[in-house]
Design a protein around this motif. Structure first.
Motif, short mmCIF file in Angstrom:
data_model
loop_
_atom_site.label_atom_id
_atom_site.label_comp_id
_atom_site.label_asym_id
_atom_site.label_seq_id
_atom_site.Cartn_x
_atom_site.Cartn_y
_atom_site.Cartn_z
N PHE A 109 0.80 -1.22 0.00
CA PHE A 109 0.00 0.00 0.00
C PHE A 109 0.84 1.28 0.00
O PHE A 109 0.33 2.34 -0.34
CB PHE A 109 -0.94 0.03 1.22
N GLY A 110 2.10 1.17 0.39
CA GLY A 110 2.94 2.37 0.50
C GLY A 110 2.93 3.26 -0.74
O GLY A 110 2.67 4.47 -0.65
N PRO A 111 3.19 2.71 -1.93
CA PRO A 111 3.22 3.56 -3.12
C PRO A 111 1.86 4.13 -3.51
O PRO A 111 1.78 5.07 -4.30
CB PRO A 111 3.72 2.60 -4.22
N VAL A 112 0.79 3.56 -2.96
CA VAL A 112 -0.55 3.96 -3.37
C VAL A 112 -1.09 5.11 -2.53
O VAL A 112 -1.97 5.85 -2.96
CB VAL A 112 -1.50 2.75 -3.29
N ILE A 113 -0.56 5.29 -1.33
CA ILE A 113 -1.09 6.31 -0.42
C ILE A 113 -1.04 7.71 -1.03
O ILE A 113 -2.01 8.46 -0.94
CB ILE A 113 -0.37 6.23 0.93
N PRO A 114 0.07 8.13 -1.67
CA PRO A 114 0.06 9.47 -2.29
C PRO A 114 -1.01 9.62 -3.37
O PRO A 114 -1.63 10.68 -3.49
CB PRO A 114 1.47 9.60 -2.89
N ILE A 115 -1.24 8.57 -4.15
CA ILE A 115 -2.25 8.63 -5.20
C ILE A 115 -3.64 8.71 -4.58
O ILE A 115 -4.48 9.52 -5.00
CB ILE A 115 -2.15 7.41 -6.12
N ALA A 116 -3.89 7.88 -3.58
CA ALA A 116 -5.18 7.93 -2.90
C ALA A 116 -5.41 9.31 -2.28
O ALA A 116 -6.51 9.85 -2.34
CB ALA A 116 -5.24 6.84 -1.83
N ALA A 117 -4.36 9.87 -1.70
CA ALA A 117 -4.47 11.19 -1.08
C ALA A 117 -4.90 12.24 -2.10
O ALA A 117 -5.76 13.09 -1.82
CB ALA A 117 -3.14 11.58 -0.43
N PHE A 118 -4.31 12.19 -3.29
CA PHE A 118 -4.68 13.15 -4.32
C PHE A 118 -6.13 12.98 -4.76
O PHE A 118 -6.89 13.94 -4.86
CB PHE A 118 -3.76 13.00 -5.53
N PHE A 119 -6.53 11.73 -5.00
CA PHE A 119 -7.89 11.50 -5.49
C PHE A 119 -8.94 11.83 -4.44
O PHE A 119 -10.05 12.24 -4.77
CB PHE A 119 -8.04 10.06 -5.98
N TYR A 120 -8.61 11.67 -3.15
CA TYR A 120 -9.56 12.04 -2.11
C TYR A 120 -9.84 13.54 -2.11
O TYR A 120 -10.91 13.98 -1.69
CB TYR A 120 -9.04 11.62 -0.74
N LEU A 121 -8.88 14.33 -2.59
CA LEU A 121 -9.11 15.78 -2.67
C LEU A 121 -10.20 16.11 -3.67
O LEU A 121 -10.77 17.21 -3.62
CB LEU A 121 -7.81 16.50 -3.06
N GLY A 122 -10.50 15.18 -4.56
CA GLY A 122 -11.54 15.43 -5.55
C GLY A 122 -12.94 15.28 -5.01
O GLY A 122 -13.91 15.63 -5.69
N ASP A 123 -13.05 14.79 -3.79
CA ASP A 123 -14.39 14.55 -3.24
C ASP A 123 -14.47 15.11 -1.82
O ASP A 123 -14.01 16.21 -1.55
CB ASP A 123 -14.68 13.04 -3.28
N SER A 124 -15.00 14.33 -0.91
CA SER A 124 -15.27 14.81 0.44
C SER A 124 -14.01 15.12 1.24
O SER A 124 -14.06 15.83 2.24
CB SER A 124 -16.10 13.77 1.21
N GLY A 125 -12.87 14.58 0.81
CA GLY A 125 -11.64 14.80 1.56
C GLY A 125 -11.10 16.21 1.48
O GLY A 125 -10.30 16.62 2.33
N PHE A 126 -11.51 16.98 0.47
CA PHE A 126 -10.93 18.31 0.28
C PHE A 126 -11.12 19.19 1.51
O PHE A 126 -10.18 19.81 2.01
CB PHE A 126 -11.56 18.98 -0.95
#
Length: 463
Positions: free
Chosen positions: A312-329
């Protein structure tokens, strides 16, 4: 329903394009995502320090959202390892070995089983249920790890989740947004779901077989993390192996019964599978290692968690970016979006729908595009209500076809974000199979696009 796009929307859209481009060229996208997070934070807050803080907070948010998946994958791998070390796994897979005799049967049998279980319990629990048992069978008949991942992902997170015929979570959301009965969406989705599923899976299998013939895919399959030599379990007798090989399916079958009786779905169903796997690991470790069982149990957990976080380590930055597109922003950066914003990805979907002419052909293409855009946040479900709302508007102008348009938007959103294309959304299948989620996303890309094009064309005739 029009929305004003700001610099934040255009920056997000730009980096979506960059991420897809880097993936296609087989380059790592973590740095691209981090730069994207920083720029979004800088534009939103006008503060370098706040943007820098936003990078770290986005990682925390992503880890919190992904933690359940990380844990269940880690536990399943730990359990799989002790089953392999003790030889129990060999006994378990013998019945399936008779059914799966070559890579062709391996791909389609695993896929169809995955789809069937996913209809009743959703894909993540299904991946956990199937992974420990069927993966070694696939390895023995020469089906590569990426082929198993593709089969489980396309049939589970693609066909089963996008149709959701049994649990009906997805069609309920889209039908409510469109203002029509859920039965209408289910009926309209049948030809679209099976067109999408059949074309996509056939295309994926043909590409897989082509690359296997060329020798560009490694056939060996190994889902167990590297271990130290100390992991040499005492030999179990044939009778003991048979006992545990029978006990494990019974326990998981009991899970399926419990899910049905008490209506467990999604995260709760996954948690039940994870808890059962922990119990199985503890029982076998204590029985096998006797007085060393306490220490060995902890050791297996450590090995599993190391594997999980490595994947999961390499995926966390990508997930973090995509979460900004929705409720995470809002939680990550603050309340900096426009007043009536639905979230960046949903705003982009609304903007697209507002600038296209309205007829059956353009309406179908637009609903597919809107569904795909709203799926970019990686959940699949967050944008399907928007797809239902836009289908309602389009159908009102066209005069008919609301159920078909609604089903089309639902299918596109979930195939992209639910997910078979967004890398972090397809981690369960990738991690269980021990393959890169980025490689799995790349391999899915062309077949899924082919399927979406064919399904969209069919929708034009059905409206």
């Amino acid at each position: 329903m029009a929305v004003d796009l700001t610099a934040l929307h255009w920056i997000y859209l730009l980096f979506i394009g960059l991420i897809i481009g880097f993936m296609l060229f087989r380059r790592d996208t973590s740095l691209v995502c981090i730069i994207g997070i920083f720029l979004l934070g800088l534009v939103a807050t006008h503060s370098v320090s706040s943007a820098t803080i936003g990078i770290f907070n986005s990682f925390i948010y992503a880890i919190k959202e992904l933690l359940g998946t990380i844990l269940v994958i880690s536990i399943i791998v730990a359990m799989s390892h002790i089953l392999t070390i003790t030889g129990i796994n060999d006994v378990m897979i013998r019945p399936f070995a008779k059914l799966i005799r070559n890579p062709f049967l391996g791909f389609w049998v695993i896929g169809i089983l995955m789809m069937t279980i996913s209809w009743f319990f959703w894909p993540s629990p299904a991946v956990a249920l199937m992974g420990a048992v069927l993966l070694p069978v696939a390895a023995r008949v020469g089906l590569p790890a990426i082929g198993v991942a593709v089969a489980m992902n396309l049939f589970g997170h693609g066909i089963a989740l996008s149709s959701d015929f049994v649990i009906q979570g997805a069609p309920k959301l889209t039908s409510e947004a469109a203002g029509i009965p859920v039965s209408d969406v289910l009926s309209a989705s049948v030809p679209l779901v099976f067109t999408m599923g059949i074309i996509t899976t056939i295309a994926a299998y043909l590409f897989l077989r082509r690359d296997m013939k060329k020798g560009t895919i490694d056939a060996p399959l190994d889902i167990v993390p590297e271990q130290e030599e100390k992991k040499e379990a005492p030999t179990l007798s044939t009778g003991q192996k048979k006992f545990f090989a029978l006990m494990i399916p019974i326990l998981f079958a009991a899970d399926l019964v419990a899910m049905t009786l008490i209506n467990l779905q999604g995260g709760d169903a996954t948690a039940l599978i994870g808890g059962t796997s922990i119990v199985i690991l503890i029982i076998i470790a204590l029985f096998t290692y006797k007085n060393k069982g306490l220490e060995e149990t902890t050791s297996y957990f450590i090995d599993g968690f190391q594997f999980g976080f490595k994947i999961f380590g390499p995926v966390i930055p990508i997930a973090a970016f995509f979460y900004l597109g929705d409720s995470g922003f809002k939680e990550i950066l603050g309340d900096f979006l426009p007043e009536h914003s639905l979230g960046i990805v949903n705003d982009l979907g609304v903007a697209l729908a507002s600038v296209v002419p309205l007829n059956a052909e353009i309406g179908s293409v637009t609903l597919t595009a809107v569904g795909a855009i709203t799926g970019l946040d990686g959940s699949g479900f967050s944008g399907i209500s928007l797809a239902g709302s836009i289908a309602h508007l389009f159908a009102a102008s066209i005069g008919h076809g609301i159920a078909t348009l609604t089903a089309l938007g639902q299918i596109a959103a979930i195939w992209v974000g639910g997910g078979t294309l967004v890398p972090w959304a397809l981690i369960p299948a990738a991690a269980i199979c021990g393959v890169s989620p980025f490689e799995l996303a790349r391999r899915n890309l062309i077949p899924v696009i082919i399927g979406l094009v064919a399904t969209t064309i069919l929708a034009m005739f059905l409206i």
